[in-house]
Scaffold this active site. Structure first.
Site, short mmCIF file in Angstrom:
data_model
loop_
_atom_site.label_atom_id
_atom_site.label_comp_id
_atom_site.label_asym_id
_atom_site.label_seq_id
_atom_site.Cartn_x
_atom_site.Cartn_y
_atom_site.Cartn_z
CG HIS A 42 2.03 -3.14 -2.68
ND1 HIS A 42 2.36 -1.85 -2.97
CD2 HIS A 42 2.90 -3.53 -1.70
CE1 HIS A 42 3.37 -1.46 -2.21
NE2 HIS A 42 3.72 -2.46 -1.43
CE LYS A 79 12.58 -1.94 -4.13
NZ LYS A 79 12.26 -3.25 -3.51
CB SER A 103 4.73 3.95 -3.36
OG SER A 103 4.22 2.63 -3.54
CG HIS A 104 4.20 2.89 3.07
ND1 HIS A 104 3.90 2.89 4.40
CD2 HIS A 104 4.29 1.58 2.72
CE1 HIS A 104 3.83 1.65 4.85
NE2 HIS A 104 4.07 0.83 3.84
CD GLN A 142 6.41 -1.74 9.00
OE1 GLN A 142 7.28 -1.06 8.47
NE2 GLN A 142 5.70 -2.61 8.30
CG ASP A 196 11.34 2.81 -11.96
OD1 ASP A 196 10.31 2.25 -11.54
OD2 ASP A 196 12.17 2.22 -12.68
#
Length: 749
Positions: free
Chosen positions: A55, A100, A103-104, A324, A510
């Site tokens: 990742h 931008k 993904s999560h 976070q 993308d």
């Protein structure tokens, strides 16, 4: 812990270490030892394990992603490209826009609400870190079969997480997609896009420069949630035999993030920041190593100074935590007090945890002992690079040979009518208002277009009406049939959607969602999609500004369809000249732009009516896409059309029904002579749009199309309260609306 942990590591080379449990391969662990000239300390091992994960390091995809730079088209609008936290483009009048998509996926399957919410939070922080104010978000989503019990668990949580976090931040959600397919059953795709606006002079980069400058960690306290979260979850396939990953999913606090946004933007306005980095995947391991690696010196960090929610955390856990709402800023010593004062004003915790040094090492200390001494670039950028084995799937020839030509077509008008209703009411084509109503589309007051329009549109400048349009698209069915063409078709549709609203496409971001890179077939799909997207961007003149790769999207041997999602950003000089999709004026003429061919393979018709996937996707013609875009933009700017809708999933009839329902007006259609009604209604030939032309503009519009060589055919008129295909069927708008609106609430309401 030893009195000198680093020296102790050098003196105990054979001490066992849990490198495999942390996700490192044996060769990677050996590579770390070679870099350091000794075994790593526990803290160093933690940092390398998360930063060298798939990742974070892109170790299986780097060799293919480099095409986006090598084939990048010349584009004067590009201000910041691949390699920073988000790309930046010039949109005119001194404004720059950064955008931008990321993904999560895996966290959202494990814990749908928090996984999706923190996906929004993370992409918003990427935009803040570039110096921009976030102005909108979007959410391309993929779920398993709509009627599967687990989809009923995942989708409501994901939607609530996106809405809850974005709404609390006060950011409009202006677009995205919701697609259902059984291939995503164990691996939903939760992609999140954010767009931000700034002036050219406000661009900030992630670098730690200036010896003696202070490193300040600010935002939420560091806790045990999210330890190894996205970096680990997104770097392996799901396996029911493994322990639960639930504790690894991060927990979001949107109110803390809102304070972080305002605090950061004020610090930028006061010119207090030299470099900045958000803390996302890999947490402090990423922020410290990337800031140091991108700067001109080294960095010393005192880990004891990190504000904690849990005092029992080990240094390894502090470094790996993905808690976070945290950011790292590099600030000159003379400006530290001013920076801290702004943080205090916004009730944001801020602590000096280190400084930039004149060396070339990242050094981290804990309780007075050195626990990390590494070259930062080896952690952040110079990890392993793999050229994975690739092989065209053995099953692809058989799949491509299984075309839709064999599928039965409706024998008469009644059959066509039934198929239209089946298509309109299918989960993928049905109204998504049950979902999008949970998002605030208009907060901040600058939303010009939002779902279900072809693209979202935001006003950038209230005085001049300068604006930007953004669309995200991706068809996994097409990419399964041909990943090279599938990536270009995703690009084409997104490009077409932006142009249909009157905006000129500028650049793309993308999110490449694919199966395991350790499967040669999956790796081949990924490589082909990258090649297709790079070639397509070169031809359309839309450079890749950045994005995300999400691999290991499979459970056991069950892999998702390769799903490249492409976001296109375009600029429009005057948002009051935008083109919506709604048919609103009786008597206006409907024109079909582009060529309609017998292209039903991979179509919504083949899926809904026949549960079939096979053949080859529609042909790609990027030159035609560019021409169509120019026509749509010119017609919008010059007032020749009042509505436009691109043709994609579901073909002409789906687009017409959506435009009729949006405007509350019916349409009478006439198929051109010689074309099969099934092809006319359901073909998914590319490079096409349907437009509503005022009668006063008909000659000017058709002359423009003819002069530029774009095929154009008059196919009907806006009229009445039904959708009618002459000589075949008529369906009242009320029946269409009931069918279109009932599906999603029945499944999830």
């Amino acid at each position: 812990m030893s009195l000198d942990t680093v020296k102790h590591a050098a003196q105990t080379p054979d001490a066992p270490q849990p490198w495999a449990e942390l996700g490192l391969k044996e060769n990677e662990y050996s590579q770390v030892r070679e870099i350091l000239g000794r075994r790593p300390t526990g803290a160093e091992l933690a940092m390398y394990s998360v930063m060298w994960s798939e990742h974070c390091s892109y170790k299986s995809s780097k060799v293919h992603l480099k095409q986006f730079g090598e084939k990048a088209p010349a584009n004067d609008a590009m201000l910041v490209g691949i390699g920073e936290q988000a790309g930046v483009v010039d949109v005119g009048q001194g404004y720059a826009v950064t955008f931008k998509v990321e993904s999560h996926n895996h966290p959202s399957y494990v814990e749908p609400y928090q996984g999706a919410a923190t996906g929004i939070g993370g992409i918003v922080r990427d935009i803040i870190a570039m110096g921009a104010r976030p102005v909108a978000v979007m959410d391309p989503l993929r779920f398993g079969a709509a009627d599967h019990p687990d989809t009923k668990r995942v989708l409501p949580g994901v939607v609530a997480g996106i809405g809850g976090y974005g709404n609390c931040l006060g950011l409009p959600n202006i677009g995205g997609e919701v697609v259902f397919d059984a291939c995503y059953q164990g691996n939903p795709l939760v992609n999140a896009l954010c767009v931000g606006v700034m002036k050219h002079e406000d661009i900030h980069l992630a670098k730690a420069s200036g010896v003696g400058n202070k490193v300040i960690l600010y935002g939420a306290r560091t806790g045990g949630d999210g330890i190894g979260g996205a970096s680990i979850l997104a770097s392996e396939t799901f396996d029911s035999s493994k322990p639960s990953k639930r504790p690894a999913v991060q927990v979001g606090d949107p109110f803390q993030e809102k304070l972080l946004i305002e605090c950061t933007l004020e610090a930028f306005r006061e010119k207090l920041v030299v470099g900045i980095q958000d803390l996302g995947a890999a947490g402090l391991s990423c922020a410290t190593s990337e800031l140091a690696s991108n700067g001109t010196g080294g960095m010393r960090v005192e880990l004891d100074d990190v504000p904690l929610r849990d005092s029992t955390l080990s240094p390894e856990e502090i470094l790996m935590s993905e808690s976070q709402e945290r950011m790292c800023a590099v600030v000159e010593p003379a400006k530290v007090d001013a920076f801290l004062a702004i943080c205090e004003k916004w009730d944001v915790i801020a602590t000096v945890i280190g400084e930039v040094t004149d060396g070339d090492r990242l050094e981290i200390f804990w309780h007075g002992e050195q626990i990390v001494d590494v070259p930062p670039r080896t952690v952040a950028h110079d990890g392993p690079v793999y050229e994975r084995p690739m092989a065209r799937p053995t099953w692809l020839d058989e799949l491509q040979a299984d075309t839709a030509a064999k599928l039965a077509r409706a024998a008469d008008g009644d059959g066509l009518r039934a198929q239209v209703l089946a298509l309109v009411g299918s989960p993928n084509q049905a109204d998504k208002s049950w979902i999008t109503a949970q998002y605030d589309k208009y907060v901040l007051g600058n939303t010009v277009l939002a779902q279900p329009e072809d693209s979202g549109m935001i006003r950038v400048d209230a005085d001049t009406n300068l604006g930007v349009a953004i669309s995200t698209d991706g068809n996994g069915r097409y990419a399964k049939l041909d990943p090279y063409a599938g990536a270009q078709l995703a690009l084409s549709e997104s490009y077409r959607n932006v142009a249909a609203t009157g905006a000129k496409p500028l650049a793309i971001t993308d999110c490449l969602n694919f199966p395991s890179p350790e499967d040669p077939a999956g790796m081949w799909q990924f490589a082909e999609a990258c090649r297709g997207l790079a070639d397509g961007c070169l031809e359309l003149g839309t450079p890749v500004t950045g994005g995300n790769v999400s691999l290991y999207n499979q459970t056991g041997d069950a892999a998702i369809h390769p799903t490249p999602v492409v976001g296109v950003l375009g600029v429009i000089d005057d948002v009051t000249r935008r083109t919506p999709i709604a048919f609103e004026n009786d008597g206006q003429l409907l024109y079909l732009l582009g060529d309609t061919k017998e292209e039903l393979d991979g179509s919504a018709w083949s899926q809904v009516v026949h549960d079939h996937l096979g053949g080859r996707p529609p042909a790609v013609d990027l030159g035609r896409e560019r021409l169509l875009g120019e026509i749509l933009i010119s017609a919008s700017r010059d007032g020749m059309i009042d509505a436009a809708h691109d043709l994609s999933d579901g073909g002409l009839i789906q687009a017409v029904v959506e435009s009729c329902l949006k405007g509350g007006k019916g349409a009478r259609l006439v198929a051109p002579e010689g074309i099969d009604p099934t092809v006319f209604l359901f073909s998914e030939s590319q490079g096409r749009a349907v437009v509503a032309v005022p009668r006063s503009e008909e000659l000017r519009f058709t002359d423009m199309c003819g002069a530029r060589g774009l095929p154009v055919a008059r196919i009907g008129v806006i009229d009445g309260d039904s959708v009618e295909l002459q000589g075949q069927f008529s369906i009242p708008l009320a029946e269409l609306r009931e069918t279109w609106e009932a599906t999603i609430p029945a499944l999830f309401g």
